[in-house]
Design a protein around this motif. Structure first.
Motif, PDB file in Angstrom:
ATOM      1  N   ALA A   1      12.555  -1.204 -55.036  1.00  0.00           N
ATOM      2  CA  ALA A   1      11.590  -0.398 -54.284  1.00  0.00           C
ATOM      3  C   ALA A   1      11.679   1.064 -54.713  1.00  0.00           C
TER       4      ALA A   1
ATOM      5  N   LYS B   1      16.515   1.010 -51.576  1.00  0.00           N
ATOM      6  CA  LYS B   1      15.775   0.451 -52.707  1.00  0.00           C
ATOM      7  C   LYS B   1      15.819  -1.073 -52.717  1.00  0.00           C
TER       8      LYS B   1
ATOM      9  N   ALA C   1       9.566  -6.500 -54.349  1.00  0.00           N
ATOM     10  CA  ALA C   1       9.568  -5.252 -55.120  1.00  0.00           C
ATOM     11  C   ALA C   1       9.678  -5.531 -56.615  1.00  0.00           C
TER      12      ALA C   1
ATOM     13  N   HIS D   1       6.329  -6.762 -57.863  1.00  0.00           N
ATOM     14  CA  HIS D   1       5.411  -5.621 -57.914  1.00  0.00           C
ATOM     15  C   HIS D   1       5.696  -4.755 -59.138  1.00  0.00           C
ATOM     16  N   ASP D   2       6.969  -4.454 -59.395  1.00  0.00           N
ATOM     17  CA  ASP D   2       7.327  -3.675 -60.584  1.00  0.00           C
ATOM     18  C   ASP D   2       6.838  -4.357 -61.853  1.00  0.00           C
TER      19      ASP D   2
END
Length: 107
Positions: free
Chosen positions: A49, A61, A69, A72-73
């Motif tokens: 995150a 994070k 996360a 998403h990255d």
């Protein structure tokens, strides 16, 4: 419903902020065995995150949302799926929200 089907195996890098994927990680978008797959390869690097430092005591994070996360990255970094359709940041954000719901995290 969507599903995470793999164990997330990562190793930290020396910078203390980045992790390297040690085992391929898949997320099926929409439903299990769908044709829309986010397939994160071994060697991909993530910071999980992206939380501004001031908020990290409240939202670290890494947490229950770590898998979402990572997906998403990877979507932001790759900007395309295996079937060569480009997707937008908006689509990456939609997938993130869906993955968060799968993990039981309010977004």
């Amino acid at each position: 419903m969507s599903e995470f089907t793999d164990i997330l195996l990562v190793s930290p890098m020396s910078d203390g902020n980045t992790w390297v994927i040690q085992r391929r990680f898949r997320y099926y978008v929409g439903e299990l065995d769908s044709d829309e797959i986010v397939d994160v390869p071994i060697g991909f690097q993530t910071d999980f995150a992206s939380v501004p430092p001031i908020f990290r005591p409240l939202v670290p994070k890494w947490g229950k949302y770590g898998k979402a996360a990572l997906v998403h990255d990877y979507c932001y970094w790759e900007q395309s799926f295996a079937w060569d359709l480009n997707f937008t940041r908006r689509r990456a954000d939609e997938i993130f929200r869906e993955a968060m719901a799968v993990l039981g995290v309010a977004s």
